[in-house]
Design an enzyme around this catalytic site. Structure first.
Site, PDB file in Angstrom:
ATOM      1  N   CYS A 158       5.483  -5.224   1.716  1.00 53.39           N
ATOM      2  CA  CYS A 158       4.315  -5.115   0.838  1.00 53.39           C
ATOM      3  C   CYS A 158       3.520  -6.411   0.812  1.00 53.39           C
ATOM      4  CB  CYS A 158       4.822  -4.811  -0.565  1.00 53.39           C
ATOM      5  SG  CYS A 158       3.594  -5.107  -1.792  1.00 53.39           S
TER       6      CYS A 158
HETATM    7  N1  LIG Z   1       4.527   1.047  -3.902  1.00 47.74           N
HETATM    8  C1  LIG Z   1       3.578   0.195  -3.601  1.00 47.74           C
HETATM    9  O1  LIG Z   1       3.500  -0.899  -4.122  1.00 47.74           O
HETATM   10  C2  LIG Z   1       2.541   0.535  -2.605  1.00 47.74           C
HETATM   11  C3  LIG Z   1       2.726   1.568  -1.736  1.00 47.74           C
HETATM   12  N2  LIG Z   1       1.794   1.843  -0.776  1.00 47.74           N
HETATM   13  C4  LIG Z   1       2.039   2.980   0.119  1.00 47.74           C
HETATM   14  O2  LIG Z   1       1.015   3.051   1.087  1.00 47.74           O
HETATM   15  C5  LIG Z   1       0.661   4.401   1.348  1.00 47.74           C
HETATM   16  C6  LIG Z   1      -0.819   4.572   1.228  1.00 47.74           C
HETATM   17  O3  LIG Z   1      -1.165   4.571  -0.137  1.00 47.74           O
HETATM   18  P1  LIG Z   1      -2.641   4.953  -0.637  1.00 47.74           P
HETATM   19  O4  LIG Z   1      -3.596   3.948  -0.053  1.00 47.74           O
HETATM   20  O5  LIG Z   1      -2.627   5.125  -2.088  1.00 47.74           O
HETATM   21  O6  LIG Z   1      -2.824   6.368   0.015  1.00 47.74           O
HETATM   22  P2  LIG Z   1      -4.075   7.061   0.616  1.00 47.74           P
HETATM   23  O7  LIG Z   1      -4.641   6.214   1.692  1.00 47.74           O
HETATM   24  O8  LIG Z   1      -3.696   8.463   0.930  1.00 47.74           O
HETATM   25  O9  LIG Z   1      -5.074   7.036  -0.620  1.00 47.74           O
HETATM   26  C7  LIG Z   1      -4.998   8.025  -1.575  1.00 47.74           C
HETATM   27  C8  LIG Z   1      -6.306   8.182  -2.301  1.00 47.74           C
HETATM   28  O10 LIG Z   1      -6.331   7.253  -3.364  1.00 47.74           O
HETATM   29  C9  LIG Z   1      -7.441   6.355  -3.176  1.00 47.74           C
HETATM   30  N3  LIG Z   1      -6.922   5.036  -3.517  1.00 47.74           N
HETATM   31  C10 LIG Z   1      -5.962   4.340  -2.915  1.00 47.74           C
HETATM   32  N4  LIG Z   1      -5.718   3.177  -3.538  1.00 47.74           N
HETATM   33  C11 LIG Z   1      -6.594   3.157  -4.574  1.00 47.74           C
HETATM   34  C12 LIG Z   1      -6.868   2.229  -5.580  1.00 47.74           C
HETATM   35  N5  LIG Z   1      -6.213   1.050  -5.654  1.00 47.74           N
HETATM   36  N6  LIG Z   1      -7.828   2.525  -6.488  1.00 47.74           N
HETATM   37  C13 LIG Z   1      -8.502   3.699  -6.413  1.00 47.74           C
HETATM   38  N7  LIG Z   1      -8.299   4.614  -5.467  1.00 47.74           N
HETATM   39  C14 LIG Z   1      -7.364   4.349  -4.564  1.00 47.74           C
HETATM   40  C15 LIG Z   1      -7.829   6.469  -1.730  1.00 47.74           C
HETATM   41  O11 LIG Z   1      -9.210   6.229  -1.535  1.00 47.74           O
HETATM   42  P3  LIG Z   1      -9.714   4.861  -0.841  1.00 47.74           P
HETATM   43  O12 LIG Z   1      -8.758   4.558   0.275  1.00 47.74           O
HETATM   44  O13 LIG Z   1     -11.085   5.215  -0.388  1.00 47.74           O
HETATM   45  O14 LIG Z   1      -9.691   3.829  -1.920  1.00 47.74           O
HETATM   46  C16 LIG Z   1      -7.513   7.908  -1.437  1.00 47.74           C
HETATM   47  O15 LIG Z   1      -8.535   8.760  -1.819  1.00 47.74           O
HETATM   48  C17 LIG Z   1       1.490   5.273   0.394  1.00 47.74           C
HETATM   49  O16 LIG Z   1       2.582   5.772   1.123  1.00 47.74           O
HETATM   50  C18 LIG Z   1       1.960   4.298  -0.649  1.00 47.74           C
HETATM   51  O17 LIG Z   1       3.253   4.635  -1.152  1.00 47.74           O
HETATM   52  C19 LIG Z   1       0.660   1.108  -0.656  1.00 47.74           C
HETATM   53  C20 LIG Z   1       0.435   0.049  -1.454  1.00 47.74           C
HETATM   54  C21 LIG Z   1       1.323  -0.288  -2.556  1.00 47.74           C
HETATM   55  N1  LIG Z   2       2.542  -2.650  -1.149  1.00 48.14           N
HETATM   56  C1  LIG Z   2       3.065  -1.844  -0.237  1.00 48.14           C
HETATM   57  N2  LIG Z   2       4.207  -1.215  -0.528  1.00 48.14           N
HETATM   58  C2  LIG Z   2       4.684  -0.391   0.392  1.00 48.14           C
HETATM   59  C3  LIG Z   2       4.059  -0.185   1.618  1.00 48.14           C
HETATM   60  N3  LIG Z   2       4.764   0.715   2.309  1.00 48.14           N
HETATM   61  C4  LIG Z   2       5.789   1.056   1.525  1.00 48.14           C
HETATM   62  N4  LIG Z   2       5.755   0.382   0.368  1.00 48.14           N
HETATM   63  C5  LIG Z   2       6.693   0.435  -0.746  1.00 48.14           C
HETATM   64  O1  LIG Z   2       7.867  -0.323  -0.428  1.00 48.14           O
HETATM   65  C6  LIG Z   2       9.024   0.454  -0.743  1.00 48.14           C
HETATM   66  C7  LIG Z   2      10.248  -0.014   0.032  1.00 48.14           C
HETATM   67  O2  LIG Z   2      10.590  -1.321  -0.378  1.00 48.14           O
HETATM   68  P1  LIG Z   2      11.827  -2.153   0.203  1.00 48.14           P
HETATM   69  O3  LIG Z   2      11.787  -3.434  -0.548  1.00 48.14           O
HETATM   70  O4  LIG Z   2      13.068  -1.362  -0.083  1.00 48.14           O
HETATM   71  O5  LIG Z   2      11.623  -2.336   1.663  1.00 48.14           O
HETATM   72  C8  LIG Z   2       8.557   1.856  -0.423  1.00 48.14           C
HETATM   73  O6  LIG Z   2       9.376   2.857  -0.981  1.00 48.14           O
HETATM   74  C9  LIG Z   2       7.151   1.841  -0.997  1.00 48.14           C
HETATM   75  O7  LIG Z   2       7.115   2.087  -2.374  1.00 48.14           O
HETATM   76  C10 LIG Z   2       2.869  -0.894   1.897  1.00 48.14           C
HETATM   77  O8  LIG Z   2       2.271  -0.795   2.982  1.00 48.14           O
HETATM   78  N5  LIG Z   2       2.419  -1.713   0.941  1.00 48.14           N
END
Ligand SMILES: NC(=O)C1=CN([C@@H]2O[C@H](COP(=O)(O)OP(=O)(O)OC[C@H]3O[C@@H](n4cnc5c(N)ncnc54)[C@H](OP(=O)(O)O)[C@@H]3O)[C@@H](O)[C@H]2O)C=CC1
Ligand SMILES: Nc1nc2c(ncn2[C@@H]2O[C@H](COP(=O)(O)O)[C@@H](O)[C@H]2O)c(=O)[nH]1
Length: 328
Positions: free
Chosen positions: A177
């Site tokens: 992340c």
């Molecule tokens: N657990 C964590 O800390 C994190 C996990 N991830 C992982 O990365 C993958 C992609 O995630 P994600 O980008 O949400 O998925 P998507 O790219 O499918 O986005 C989902 C929708 O939410 C919108 N969106 C995404 N982020 C935001 C935001 N911060 N504010 C408002 N709208 C938002 C996107 O539009 P638009 O792209 O136009 O904004 C899109 O319409 C997932 O699998 C997720 O679990 C990613 C970052 C953090």
């Molecule tokens: N900020 C982001 N978080 C992400 C992304 N892809 C996955 N994830 C999150 O990390 C955990 C796994 O964490 P780990 O410490 O066990 O390796 C996963 O389940 C998601 O919630 C990303 O691109 N950006």
């Protein structure tokens, strides 16, 4: 909020109680979610370099929970059908874009309703997620919905109130992340405290997601309110892991990349994840077996027979001192 105790996994040690079992093998690590019983409160992350269909099938067949990732959209319906034809649990992920609503309709029309759906969004405390929870619950109410990710009690409550059956906690603590450095937000560095904070507000199960670096962190997560933990990096290096195998200086590694990395997205837009190499470490089952043994041992130190005994143990805060310069 400013009085909230802030700590992470490495800052905490659980305090032992008198042992009441004769062998660690007596300790029961099983857990129930959505009416199904699983061997371990651990689920590999729903990421493309962590899980694929063969791993999902292996886990389901062998009594472990799994969540399939959502990055091969067209494969999801045939996957559900294949798993259910074999009498196995179907557990998939969805996003929140408009076409995902059509996909939910398609599942209903095909009578291919999965046992579990995880709504997998970076910022899960959002109207888009609330709308999707409601839609799934209206359309296919028999599905158990896991929604996330969130990092606050308000997030947990709003998703639960919308109908989520479980919430996933963790914004930015993951190994690949970069949300915390790109945006300045998240629970990275205080994930365990955030879990505790969220769990106090929860009325349904919580899945602690990200930041687990040792098997002891699983016991700590349960102590602080998790029913399950989701883990990426500890599952990335197996022979079976879907990530590319790479040789460097004669050593074997596996690629592990974030779901919001440019490797996943295919473009450099809103990137919040990176790619790393993880040391190759043998077979998936070996890790599951070791996790099971370590958790059984943790239960014995808690002075109990099952996971519930972990939820009440005392703990001390030992700021950054758990390693004492050691490594496993
Ligand atoms: N657990 C964590 O800390 C994190 C996990 N991830 C992982 O990365 C993958 C992609 O995630 P994600 O980008 O949400 O998925 P998507 O790219 O499918 O986005 C989902 C929708 O939410 C919108 N969106 C995404 N982020 C935001 C935001 N911060 N504010 C408002 N709208 C938002 C996107 O539009 P638009 O792209 O136009 O904004 C899109 O319409 C997932 O699998 C997720 O679990 C990613 C970052 C953090
Ligand atoms: N900020 C982001 N978080 C992400 C992304 N892809 C996955 N994830 C999150 O990390 C955990 C796994 O964490 P780990 O410490 O066990 O390796 C996963 O389940 C998601 O919630 C990303 O691109 N950006």
């Amino acid at each position: 909020m400013n009085n909230l105790p802030v700590f992470d996994y490495e800052d905490i040690q659980l305090v032992p109680n008198k042992c009441i079992i004769n062998s660690r093998s007596e300790a029961d690590t099983s857990v129930t979610l959505g009416g199904h019983s699983f061997k371990l409160p651990v689920v590999p992350a729903n990421m493309q370099t962590i899980i694929d269909e063969p791993i999902a099938e292996y886990l389901a067949k062998n009594g472990y929970f799994y969540v399939m990732h959502r990055f091969d959209e067209a494969a999801r319906l045939p996957f559900i059908k294949k798993m259910q034809e074999k009498g196995l649990i179907a557990s998939i992920s969805v996003g929140v874009k408009a076409y995902e609503y059509d996909f939910i309709d398609e599942l209903k029309a095909a009578q291919a309703v999965p046992e579990f759906i995880t709504i997998d969004i970076a910022h899960g405390h959002a109207d888009s997620v609330i709308r999707m929870i409601k839609y799934i619950k209206e359309t296919i109410p028999e599905t158990f919905v896991i929604a996330g990710n969130v990092g606050t009690p308000e997030g947990v409550r709003e998703l639960e109130n919308a109908g989520a059956d479980a919430t996933k906690v963790g914004i930015g603590p993951g190994k690949v992340c970069i949300t915390k450095v790109k945006t300045g937000f998240g629970t990275g560095g205080w994930q365990l405290a955030a879990l505790r904070w969220c769990a106090k507000a929860a009325s349904k199960p919580i899945i602690a997601d990200g930041g687990i670096r040792t098997h002891g962190d699983i016991a700590k997560s349960i102590r602080f309110g998790a029913t399950f933990v989701m883990i990426g990096s500890l599952f990335a290096g197996h022979e079976e892991s879907p990530g590319q195998t790479v040789t460097q200086d004669g050593e074997l590694y596996k690629e592990y990349f974030g779901s919001a990395s440019e490797y996943q997205k295919g473009e450099k837009k809103n990137v919040e994840g990176k790619k790393i190499l993880v040391k190759h470490k043998g077979h998936l089952q070996d890790t599951l077996t070791e996790m099971n043994q370590d958790l059984q041992s943790a239960i014995s130190y808690a002075g109990g027979r099952d996971l519930a005994s972990l939820t009440k143990v005392d703990y001390v805060i030992v700021k950054n001192s758990i390693w004492n310069g050691d490594s496993i």
